[in-house]
Structures are given as C-alpha cells and as structure tokens.
Design a protein around this motif. Sequence first.
Motif, PDB file in Angstrom:
ATOM      1  N   SER A   1      17.649 -27.999  20.747  1.00 41.03           N
ATOM      2  CA  SER A   1      18.269 -27.389  19.573  1.00 41.03           C
ATOM      3  C   SER A   1      17.247 -26.528  18.865  1.00 41.03           C
ATOM      4  CB  SER A   1      18.788 -28.472  18.617  1.00 41.03           C
ATOM      5  OG  SER A   1      17.729 -29.310  18.215  1.00 41.03           O
ATOM      6  N   ARG A   2      17.720 -25.432  18.329  1.00 45.83           N
ATOM      7  CA  ARG A   2      16.820 -24.561  17.608  1.00 45.83           C
ATOM      8  C   ARG A   2      16.779 -24.986  16.153  1.00 45.83           C
ATOM      9  NH1 ARG A   2      19.786 -18.843  16.402  1.00 45.83           N
ATOM     10  NH2 ARG A   2      21.663 -19.678  15.421  1.00 45.83           N
TER      11      ARG A   2
ATOM     12  N   LYS B   1      29.446 -16.926   9.198  1.00 42.75           N
ATOM     13  CA  LYS B   1      30.344 -16.688  10.323  1.00 42.75           C
ATOM     14  C   LYS B   1      29.616 -16.017  11.484  1.00 42.75           C
ATOM     15  CE  LYS B   1      34.531 -16.430   7.518  1.00 42.75           C
ATOM     16  NZ  LYS B   1      35.235 -17.562   8.162  1.00 42.75           N
ATOM     17  N   LEU B   2      28.766 -15.041  11.182  1.00 43.18           N
ATOM     18  CA  LEU B   2      27.997 -14.393  12.244  1.00 43.18           C
ATOM     19  C   LEU B   2      27.040 -15.376  12.915  1.00 43.18           C
ATOM     20  CD1 LEU B   2      27.154 -10.970  10.550  1.00 43.18           C
ATOM     21  CD2 LEU B   2      28.732 -11.363  12.443  1.00 43.18           C
ATOM     22  N   GLU B   3      26.438 -16.249  12.128  1.00 41.25           N
ATOM     23  CA  GLU B   3      25.517 -17.235  12.685  1.00 41.25           C
ATOM     24  C   GLU B   3      26.239 -18.202  13.618  1.00 41.25           C
ATOM     25  OE1 GLU B   3      22.056 -19.058  13.604  1.00 41.25           O
ATOM     26  OE2 GLU B   3      22.346 -17.206  12.495  1.00 41.25           O
ATOM     27  N   GLN B   4      27.454 -18.583  13.247  1.00 40.74           N
ATOM     28  CA  GLN B   4      28.234 -19.467  14.111  1.00 40.74           C
ATOM     29  C   GLN B   4      28.532 -18.785  15.438  1.00 40.74           C
ATOM     30  OE1 GLN B   4      31.565 -20.263  11.553  1.00 40.74           O
ATOM     31  NE2 GLN B   4      30.595 -22.037  10.586  1.00 40.74           N
ATOM     32  N   ILE B   5      28.842 -17.504  15.384  1.00 42.16           N
ATOM     33  CA  ILE B   5      29.117 -16.769  16.617  1.00 42.16           C
ATOM     34  C   ILE B   5      27.862 -16.684  17.483  1.00 42.16           C
ATOM     35  CG2 ILE B   5      29.721 -14.494  17.520  1.00 42.16           C
ATOM     36  CD1 ILE B   5      31.532 -14.148  15.065  1.00 42.16           C
ATOM     37  N   CYS B   6      26.724 -16.424  16.862  1.00 39.55           N
ATOM     38  CA  CYS B   6      25.470 -16.335  17.614  1.00 39.55           C
ATOM     39  C   CYS B   6      25.102 -17.673  18.240  1.00 39.55           C
ATOM     40  CB  CYS B   6      24.339 -15.863  16.697  1.00 39.55           C
ATOM     41  SG  CYS B   6      24.508 -14.149  16.164  1.00 39.55           S
ATOM     42  N   VAL B   7      25.306 -18.758  17.507  1.00 35.73           N
ATOM     43  CA  VAL B   7      25.009 -20.086  18.045  1.00 35.73           C
ATOM     44  C   VAL B   7      25.869 -20.360  19.266  1.00 35.73           C
ATOM     45  CG1 VAL B   7      25.192 -22.550  17.582  1.00 35.73           C
ATOM     46  CG2 VAL B   7      24.165 -21.044  15.883  1.00 35.73           C
ATOM     47  N   ALA B   8      27.161 -20.017  19.169  1.00 34.89           N
ATOM     48  CA  ALA B   8      28.050 -20.256  20.304  1.00 34.89           C
ATOM     49  C   ALA B   8      27.642 -19.421  21.504  1.00 34.89           C
ATOM     50  CB  ALA B   8      29.490 -19.943  19.904  1.00 34.89           C
ATOM     51  N   ALA B   9      27.223 -18.184  21.247  1.00 36.30           N
ATOM     52  CA  ALA B   9      26.830 -17.311  22.356  1.00 36.30           C
ATOM     53  C   ALA B   9      25.575 -17.819  23.059  1.00 36.30           C
ATOM     54  CB  ALA B   9      26.599 -15.893  21.839  1.00 36.30           C
ATOM     55  N   GLN B  10      24.693 -18.517  22.301  1.00 36.22           N
ATOM     56  CA  GLN B  10      23.454 -19.006  22.883  1.00 36.22           C
ATOM     57  C   GLN B  10      23.584 -20.420  23.456  1.00 36.22           C
ATOM     58  OE1 GLN B  10      20.449 -18.691  19.879  1.00 36.22           O
ATOM     59  NE2 GLN B  10      20.810 -16.517  19.525  1.00 36.22           N
ATOM     60  N   SER B  11      24.673 -21.102  23.159  1.00 33.39           N
ATOM     61  CA  SER B  11      24.802 -22.495  23.582  1.00 33.39           C
ATOM     62  C   SER B  11      25.257 -22.576  25.029  1.00 33.39           C
ATOM     63  CB  SER B  11      25.811 -23.230  22.687  1.00 33.39           C
ATOM     64  OG  SER B  11      27.119 -22.756  22.952  1.00 33.39           O
TER      65      SER B  11
ATOM     66  N   ILE C   1      33.256 -19.404  23.020  1.00 32.86           N
ATOM     67  CA  ILE C   1      33.763 -18.597  21.922  1.00 32.86           C
ATOM     68  C   ILE C   1      34.844 -17.616  22.358  1.00 32.86           C
ATOM     69  CG2 ILE C   1      31.942 -16.872  22.151  1.00 32.86           C
ATOM     70  CD1 ILE C   1      31.976 -16.660  19.105  1.00 32.86           C
ATOM     71  N   GLU C   2      34.779 -17.089  23.578  1.00 32.37           N
ATOM     72  CA  GLU C   2      35.751 -16.095  24.015  1.00 32.37           C
ATOM     73  C   GLU C   2      36.885 -16.704  24.828  1.00 32.37           C
ATOM     74  OE1 GLU C   2      33.728 -12.971  26.018  1.00 32.37           O
ATOM     75  OE2 GLU C   2      32.610 -12.319  24.255  1.00 32.37           O
ATOM     76  N   GLN C   3      36.900 -18.003  24.972  1.00 24.10           N
ATOM     77  CA  GLN C   3      37.926 -18.664  25.767  1.00 24.10           C
ATOM     78  C   GLN C   3      39.210 -18.860  24.962  1.00 24.10           C
ATOM     79  OE1 GLN C   3      37.517 -19.349  28.977  1.00 24.10           O
ATOM     80  NE2 GLN C   3      35.413 -18.600  28.927  1.00 24.10           N
ATOM     81  N   PRO C   4      40.369 -18.866  25.610  1.00 26.95           N
ATOM     82  CA  PRO C   4      41.589 -19.270  24.908  1.00 26.95           C
ATOM     83  C   PRO C   4      41.499 -20.737  24.509  1.00 26.95           C
ATOM     84  CG  PRO C   4      42.001 -19.025  27.259  1.00 26.95           C
ATOM     85  CD  PRO C   4      40.618 -18.492  27.012  1.00 26.95           C
ATOM     86  N   ALA C   5      42.349 -21.138  23.581  1.00 30.97           N
ATOM     87  CA  ALA C   5      42.242 -22.483  23.005  1.00 30.97           C
ATOM     88  C   ALA C   5      42.217 -23.594  24.052  1.00 30.97           C
ATOM     89  CB  ALA C   5      43.364 -22.711  21.998  1.00 30.97           C
ATOM     90  N   PRO C   6      43.118 -23.619  25.046  1.00 34.21           N
ATOM     91  CA  PRO C   6      43.073 -24.735  26.013  1.00 34.21           C
ATOM     92  C   PRO C   6      41.747 -24.820  26.762  1.00 34.21           C
ATOM     93  CG  PRO C   6      45.167 -23.559  26.167  1.00 34.21           C
ATOM     94  CD  PRO C   6      44.280 -22.740  25.302  1.00 34.21           C
ATOM     95  N   ASP C   7      41.213 -23.660  27.187  1.00 32.15           N
ATOM     96  CA  ASP C   7      39.947 -23.682  27.914  1.00 32.15           C
ATOM     97  C   ASP C   7      38.796 -24.076  26.996  1.00 32.15           C
ATOM     98  OD1 ASP C   7      41.269 -22.913  30.175  1.00 32.15           O
ATOM     99  OD2 ASP C   7      40.817 -20.782  29.951  1.00 32.15           O
ATOM    100  N   MET C   8      38.845 -23.611  25.736  1.00 29.99           N
ATOM    101  CA  MET C   8      37.807 -24.004  24.782  1.00 29.99           C
ATOM    102  C   MET C   8      37.815 -25.508  24.567  1.00 29.99           C
ATOM    103  SD  MET C   8      37.406 -25.065  21.364  1.00 29.99           S
ATOM    104  CE  MET C   8      38.868 -24.515  20.491  1.00 29.99           C
TER     105      MET C   8
ATOM    106  N   ALA D   1      30.748 -28.145  16.130  1.00 30.85           N
ATOM    107  CA  ALA D   1      30.025 -26.871  16.056  1.00 30.85           C
ATOM    108  C   ALA D   1      30.703 -25.820  16.927  1.00 30.85           C
ATOM    109  CB  ALA D   1      28.572 -27.068  16.482  1.00 30.85           C
ATOM    110  N   GLU D   2      31.168 -26.225  18.102  1.00 34.23           N
ATOM    111  CA  GLU D   2      31.888 -25.288  18.966  1.00 34.23           C
ATOM    112  C   GLU D   2      33.195 -24.855  18.318  1.00 34.23           C
ATOM    113  OE1 GLU D   2      31.231 -23.888  21.990  1.00 34.23           O
ATOM    114  OE2 GLU D   2      29.192 -24.657  21.859  1.00 34.23           O
ATOM    115  N   TYR D   3      33.919 -25.805  17.702  1.00 37.50           N
ATOM    116  CA  TYR D   3      35.167 -25.446  17.030  1.00 37.50           C
ATOM    117  C   TYR D   3      34.901 -24.418  15.938  1.00 37.50           C
ATOM    118  CZ  TYR D   3      36.784 -29.870  19.134  1.00 37.50           C
ATOM    119  OH  TYR D   3      37.086 -30.886  19.997  1.00 37.50           O
ATOM    120  N   ARG D   4      33.855 -24.660  15.135  1.00 34.71           N
ATOM    121  CA  ARG D   4      33.563 -23.740  14.028  1.00 34.71           C
ATOM    122  C   ARG D   4      33.241 -22.347  14.546  1.00 34.71           C
ATOM    123  NH1 ARG D   4      31.251 -28.455  11.524  1.00 34.71           N
ATOM    124  NH2 ARG D   4      29.272 -28.108  12.609  1.00 34.71           N
ATOM    125  N   ALA D   5      32.461 -22.262  15.610  1.00 33.81           N
ATOM    126  CA  ALA D   5      32.112 -20.955  16.170  1.00 33.81           C
ATOM    127  C   ALA D   5      33.348 -20.259  16.739  1.00 33.81           C
ATOM    128  CB  ALA D   5      31.048 -21.122  17.250  1.00 33.81           C
TER     129      ALA D   5
END
Length: 479
Positions: A31-32, A279-289, A294-301, A315-319
């Motif tokens: 974790s960062r 909100k931007l930080e949540q997106i960045c965290v998801a992109a780095q995790s 983040i770009e998946q449809p709800a069932p796949d997420m 954390a994934e839900y929030r992102a």
Amino acid sequence: MTSRTPRDSRLRLVRQRPVATDRRPASHRGSRPAPRPPEGTPPPAELARQARSGLAGAVEMAHWAAAQHGAPGALSDEAAAGAAAALGLTPEEVRADWDRARLVGLVEIHGGAARLGWRLKAWHRDDSAVLRGWVALLDAWSLVSPAPATAEPTAVSEVVEAVPQLLSLLQLSAGPVPVAALLDMLRQRVAELRTERCEVPQEHDGARTGEPARTSAGAGATEAADAAEDALRRLLDWALGALASVGALTVGEGDGDGATDDPREAVLTALGNWAVWVKLEQICVAAQSPAGNIEQPAPDMLRGCAGLTPGPARAEYRAWLAARPVGSAVIELLDAARGDDALLRGLAFEALRVVGAPAEPSVRDAVEESCLRPYALLWLAEHEGADPEDALDALTREEATWLWVDTAAAISDHGESPLLVRHLDSAVQGTVPALLAEVRAVGHPRTVQVLVALAAAHPDPALAKAVRRAAFQVHTGGV
C-alpha cells in the motif's frame, strides 16, 4: 437407545454475517502512503465548518420539518407558506432549502411523511458526516437547479455527463479558468459522447443536389450550428450557476485580453477543490491497484471485488462510483443485484452502502421486488441509523429465511463446504426441522440446490438425510 435424528437439535442463534466476512483474507498487497490533499487545502474541520455554513438554511428547514411531527414529504403550497412565515423566508427560499435538506440526507421521507434524517443527528459532532452530505449535494447539482425548460433533454444529459471533466480541469488548473476554455472543452466532450453513440452528422452532396441546393443547405446548416452553439453556451451557464449555488465554484469577471466575447472566469472553492481532488484520487488509486475494476460494468466489478476483504472492496466501490454519475451507477448496481448470482446481489448492496443517501429513492423502490426486498430493508434500516447487528429486526421471519437461503446459494456457488455448514448457525429458527419447514415454505428458487449442497457438505449423516428428504419434497412438490 438414543435416536440420531435431528428432531430436537438446537441451532445456535447468531447474527447474520455477510459472506464477505467469511472469505479468506486477500493476499497482502503493498500500500502506498495516504495521499495528501493539494497545498493550501483547509483541514477537514474547516471544510466541515464551510459546509455547515452553506447548508445552514437546509438544517433549519430540517428542524422545522421535524417539529411538525411528520410534515408531508411533498412540500405543499400551504406548508411552504407556513415554513416561510416561521423562518422568515420567501416560499421560493423554503423550497430550495427543503430540496437541499432531502438531497443531503437531513430529512428522510417515510410513508409520505418527513422525519429527521440520520445525518442531521450527527451534524454538529461528526465532520465526516457533514462532508459526505455536502458531496452528496455536489453529486446532485443538476437536481438543485433544474435545467432550462427550453433545453433539449438529450443535450442536458450530455452536459451533465461532461461536467466531471470540466471540474477536473478546474481542479488540475489550480486557479481560475476562462469560461471560454470550459465551453471549448464542453464542446469537445459533447462531440465525443455523440461519436460514441454513433451519431454521424448528415452530409449533403452537391454533385447530386446541385449547387443552389448545396448553398441553401449550407446556410441552413450554419444556422443550426449557431443555434446548437447558443444552446450549449446556455447549458454551460446553467451548469456553472448550479455548481456555484451548492458552493463548489465561483464565477466572476476575469482579466480577459479581449480574445473572446466572454471575459468571465471560474474557480473552485476550497470545498469544491477538495471534493474533486478526492474523486480524482480515488480514480488514480483504482488505476494503480491490482484489482483495477474502475472501467468494468457493475457485474464484472463486483466479481472482481468478491475475493477482497471488506476494506479493500469498499475502496474499489468508491473508485468505481467516482468514475461515473451516481444515478447511473445506482441503476447498474441494482440491475446486477437482480441477476441469478446471489453473491453479486449481496455485493451490490455493499456497494450501495458506499453510495449512501443518493441511493435511497432507488433502494426504496427495490423493496417492492421480492428478490431484492430483504437486502433493501436491511440497507434502509442501517441508513436510518440502526446498528448492523440489529438491522435484521427490520425483516419478518419469512424475509429473514429468504435471505438465509439466498446467502446459502451464494456460498454454495462461490464458497467452501465448511462455510456452508457454519451458515446453519445464522438461521433465525431454533431447530433444524423448523428451519427446513420454513425454507420449504419460503419459495426461494434456489431452495433445492441449497438443500442438496448442504446435505452433501454436512458431516452428520442423520441431519444430512433429513436435509436431502426436504430437498426431495421441495423438488416433487410434497409437504
């Protein structure tokens, strides 16, 4: 001789545990350090003070509604006039404060009557609750100030979808941005959205129609383009005004050089800057995790989060939520919950808990759907302040049994045999025969499969035999 039939065997009465709590711990991931907000961002206590100040009218309106002992949920002209006289406001100001109180969660509507919301109870002691309430208002900016009545609904939805990108530009610019630059970005984003929908402008062929027709068509196209540009400019003014009304930004005269007709500039407030950064930080965290859902449809997420422990899953839900409009996200999650996978149903409502107040109207509607009702009732009970340990009291015996079967279905599909055996302990019934009788009566579509899986997993041969007999009776329609 002692009988081994489970006729009088007792079940240990424990609270229902979500499947997620019994999953294997996720493998350790590096974790960062916790990110720091941009330099100059006020501390949370100061941000909460600003949010309280901006929502003082909504808080006063919520207290007035609570003092009416069940004011109507839809504010009538008579009620608005009464509130205006009591609070020293105009009826228009009363309605604006009422709408904000509902959007923030200060007032909740139950059975057509208003009552004190759970967030108002923590308003003066919990800064985080205040900030979450303000972010909920920011997410609902397009409801705070309705779009112009003359605007095309499609164009309005395009602007609403494009606003997060405009807010990101304002945040990353760390200062005033010319409104003309925002209009240019809005124009580009709308064009991208239309391209994604494959809306290709119709072109006119002068070789077939002749030069005069082409000239006439060109003049008409120019007029249409000018009208569309004016409409887009008016919608940008609407969006900026609505965002300013909730305290996210300010618009004022800039030091324009005369290159554009609009000398105005927009800049985020401290609250708006902090919220967009989050909100931007949540997106960045998801992109780095490693999960990267983040770009998946709800069932796949949700499937991607199934192997995570509750903290990383939230954390994934929030992102995932931060990357899309809250309304469409709620619709996606509920659609996923309506599917055949019981695990996704439970996880979808865990994600809806992260959404919070903006999801309440849709969750209330879901109460009318049999497959979602127990989950929706639990969500609403916790949303209204009930302790998760006591939320099951909101369910009837039949609803609790239906939820027990649905959870067992999720375990049988995705879990392990010992976990399914332990799931017996969470049943509300006191004996195995009582449980089997009520499971047969509740009519869950997965009853037979759940009972067969439980019989195969249970180490007690006599109990397993009784469960298999119950499965056969359900399968054949016997009693």
